[in-house]
Design an enzyme around this catalytic site. Structure first.
Site, PDB file in Angstrom:
ATOM      1  N   ASP A  88       4.899   4.979 -88.993  1.00 24.68           N
ATOM      2  CA  ASP A  88       4.367   5.727 -87.844  1.00 24.68           C
ATOM      3  C   ASP A  88       2.942   5.229 -87.643  1.00 24.68           C
ATOM      4  O   ASP A  88       2.117   5.305 -88.553  1.00 24.68           O
ATOM      5  CB  ASP A  88       4.391   7.222 -88.175  1.00 24.68           C
ATOM      6  N   ASP A 136       5.939   5.881 -81.246  1.00 21.53           N
ATOM      7  CA  ASP A 136       4.881   5.354 -82.115  1.00 21.53           C
ATOM      8  C   ASP A 136       5.426   4.951 -83.473  1.00 21.53           C
ATOM      9  O   ASP A 136       4.706   4.985 -84.466  1.00 21.53           O
ATOM     10  CB  ASP A 136       3.759   6.394 -82.279  1.00 21.53           C
ATOM     11  N   LYS A 172       5.931  19.556 -90.760  1.00 27.51           N
ATOM     12  CA  LYS A 172       4.614  19.560 -91.423  1.00 27.51           C
ATOM     13  C   LYS A 172       4.467  20.703 -92.441  1.00 27.51           C
ATOM     14  O   LYS A 172       3.601  21.550 -92.345  1.00 27.51           O
ATOM     15  CB  LYS A 172       3.496  19.569 -90.383  1.00 27.51           C
TER      16      LYS A 172
HETATM   17  N1  GDD Z   1       6.183  12.955 -73.083  1.00 29.77           N
HETATM   18  C1  GDD Z   1       5.629  13.573 -74.125  1.00 29.77           C
HETATM   19  N2  GDD Z   1       5.146  14.838 -73.966  1.00 29.77           N
HETATM   20  N3  GDD Z   1       5.555  12.923 -75.303  1.00 29.77           N
HETATM   21  C2  GDD Z   1       4.997  13.566 -76.356  1.00 29.77           C
HETATM   22  C3  GDD Z   1       4.471  14.866 -76.253  1.00 29.77           C
HETATM   23  C4  GDD Z   1       4.556  15.533 -74.975  1.00 29.77           C
HETATM   24  O1  GDD Z   1       4.127  16.683 -74.787  1.00 29.77           O
HETATM   25  N4  GDD Z   1       3.976  15.222 -77.469  1.00 29.77           N
HETATM   26  C5  GDD Z   1       4.187  14.171 -78.289  1.00 29.77           C
HETATM   27  N5  GDD Z   1       4.793  13.161 -77.621  1.00 29.77           N
HETATM   28  C6  GDD Z   1       5.221  11.868 -78.166  1.00 29.77           C
HETATM   29  C7  GDD Z   1       4.078  11.075 -78.791  1.00 29.77           C
HETATM   30  O2  GDD Z   1       3.549  10.162 -77.832  1.00 29.77           O
HETATM   31  C8  GDD Z   1       4.800  10.331 -79.920  1.00 29.77           C
HETATM   32  O3  GDD Z   1       5.361   9.095 -79.492  1.00 29.77           O
HETATM   33  C9  GDD Z   1       5.945  11.249 -80.297  1.00 29.77           C
HETATM   34  O4  GDD Z   1       6.128  12.157 -79.208  1.00 29.77           O
HETATM   35  C10 GDD Z   1       5.699  12.031 -81.586  1.00 29.77           C
HETATM   36  O5  GDD Z   1       4.438  12.685 -81.484  1.00 29.77           O
HETATM   37  P1  GDD Z   1       3.340  12.538 -82.629  1.00 29.77           P
HETATM   38  O6  GDD Z   1       2.164  13.303 -82.191  1.00 29.77           O
HETATM   39  O7  GDD Z   1       3.172  11.119 -83.023  1.00 29.77           O
HETATM   40  O8  GDD Z   1       4.041  13.377 -83.798  1.00 29.77           O
HETATM   41  P2  GDD Z   1       3.881  13.200 -85.372  1.00 29.77           P
HETATM   42  O9  GDD Z   1       3.767  11.785 -85.755  1.00 29.77           O
HETATM   43  O10 GDD Z   1       2.819  14.138 -85.847  1.00 29.77           O
HETATM   44  O11 GDD Z   1       5.295  13.805 -85.900  1.00 29.77           O
HETATM   45  C11 GDD Z   1       6.509  13.364 -85.348  1.00 29.77           C
HETATM   46  O12 GDD Z   1       6.873  12.092 -85.876  1.00 29.77           O
HETATM   47  C12 GDD Z   1       7.118  12.064 -87.301  1.00 29.77           C
HETATM   48  C13 GDD Z   1       7.584  10.651 -87.663  1.00 29.77           C
HETATM   49  O13 GDD Z   1       6.665   9.705 -87.281  1.00 29.77           O
HETATM   50  C14 GDD Z   1       7.602  14.397 -85.670  1.00 29.77           C
HETATM   51  O14 GDD Z   1       8.752  14.029 -84.966  1.00 29.77           O
HETATM   52  C15 GDD Z   1       7.859  14.463 -87.178  1.00 29.77           C
HETATM   53  O15 GDD Z   1       8.949  15.335 -87.450  1.00 29.77           O
HETATM   54  C16 GDD Z   1       8.198  13.079 -87.709  1.00 29.77           C
HETATM   55  O16 GDD Z   1       8.349  13.121 -89.134  1.00 29.77           O
HETATM   56 MG    MG Z   2       3.539  10.005 -84.754  1.00 34.31          MG
END
Ligand code: GDD
Ligand code: MG
Length: 322
Positions: A218, A109, A160
């Site tokens: 993001d 994403d 976070k």
């Molecule tokens: N296959 C799979 N299974 N994918 C997953 C799962 C899971 O259980 N959980 C999350 N994802 C995928 C989501 O689809 C997304 O593309 C990515 O992993 C990150 O998940 P998000 O839910 O978007 O996390 P975030 O945005 O709160 O935080 C993450 O991204 C940030 C940067 O955009 C973390 O990696 C943070 O450390 C980072 O700063």
């Molecule tokens: Mg994200």
């Protein structure tokens, strides 16, 4: 080179749009979001990408098939129950062809213009077991906070953090030694951010951060999702997947209407007389009534915006009427 794309999340913050379409498949500048990431990987010389799916897993293969249109070989691995980011990486690694010592992992994403080749080169040069793309942001609280020393060595990973110790954050693109992935327990729910990276650091492993402040976004919220599409259409960021045509040829826009500000219109959209659609993403089959004004909004497939309605900063569900 091979990559794993994490595309299995629920996209909770993007509801109601993600009730029907998983976040990485939402249209951005005319194509499903993840197409931009896949095209970028292809352009960077990657030949095989494994999509780690879970939520609405079936739609990815139905759309991208074996990847021939992208010049990539695509594999799909599905978690029956979501395994978290680390568990998903471990699970997806089973589909990589063996022998590569390093693997690139990306959140599915993130729209980024950063220099991936430089990140991989840095990984090779420093001998780190993991090399993380970092960006600086004004408010790090929603991200992984990743302070580094002067040489770029990662000092800590705080997912976070309510009171961040640094404005450097994890940008969601990692170069990982294969051994790091193989050490994640199989079949278990694991967070790469909360478990894998902190335990590598606790064990004294070398983890490097590469700060690259190119375009980065993001797309996890409705505002960011709409912004990503607008930024591609208006040329703020380039994507090899963008056709250069933001309005689908089958859309019908009344000559007195204005479609402006980087708006993208999907197939079969109808925009009525005098309507204004600005800086928005309008999915296929939407009808926007005469005199309506839609601004910075995402309109789900088949929705109807009535005559004269004003829709601002909104995310409208598929088939809804407003
Ligand atoms: N296959 C799979 N299974 N994918 C997953 C799962 C899971 O259980 N959980 C999350 N994802 C995928 C989501 O689809 C997304 O593309 C990515 O992993 C990150 O998940 P998000 O839910 O978007 O996390 P975030 O945005 O709160 O935080 C993450 O991204 C940030 C940067 O955009 C973390 O990696 C943070 O450390 C980072 O700063
Ligand atoms: Mg994200």
């Amino acid at each position: 080179m091979q990559a794993i794309l994490l595309v299995g999340g629920q996209g909770t913050r993007l509801r109601p749009l993600t009730l029907t379409t998983p976040k990485p498949m939402l249209p951005v500048a005319g194509v499903p979001f993840v197409t931009h990431q896949l095209a970028r990987l292809a352009a960077a010389g990657f030949d095989h990408v494994v999509l780690a799916t879970s939520y609405r897993a079936e739609v990815f293969a139905a759309h991208f098939g074996a990847g021939q249109n992208l010049g990539l070989r695509l594999s799909y691995v599905t978690e029956a129950e979501p395994l978290g980011t680390g568990g998903a990486i471990r699970n997806a690694a089973a589909a990589l062809h063996p022998g590569d010592e390093l693997v690139v992992v990306q959140n599915g994403d993130v729209l980024s213009g950063h220099d991936l080749a430089a990140q991989v080169a840095r990984h090779r040069a420093t001998g780190a077991v993991a090399t993380l793309h970092l960006v600086t942001v004004e408010d790090p609280r929603a991200y992984g906070c990743v302070p580094t020393d002067e040489a770029g060595r990662v000092l800590a990973f705080h997912e976070k953090m309510p009171e961040p110790v640094s404005d450097q954050i994890n940008a969601g693109c990692y170069v990982l030694d294969r051994a790091v992935i193989d050490a994640i327990p199989a079949g278990a729910v694991v967070s790469v951010e909360r478990e894998t990276f902190p335990s590598l650091l606790a064990a004294g492993a070398v983890v490097t951060g590469v700060v690259d402040d190119s375009y980065w976004l993001d797309v996890g919220t409705p505002a960011a999702y709409v912004q990503a599409s607008v930024d591609i259409v208006t040329g703020v960021v380039e994507s090899p997947a963008y056709t250069g045509v933001p309005v689908d040829p089958s859309a019908v826009v009344d000559p007195s209407a204005s479609v402006v500000g980087g708006t993208a219109l999907g197939a079969g959209v109808v925009v009525g007389a005098g309507a204004v659609v600005a800086a928005s993403v309008v999915q296929r089959g939407v009808r926007i009534g005469a005199g309506a004004v839609v601004t910075r909004s995402a309109i789900g497939a088949g929705a109807v915006v009535g005559d004269g309605r004003v829709v601002t900063d909104a995310a409208i569900a598929d088939s809804a009427t407003v």
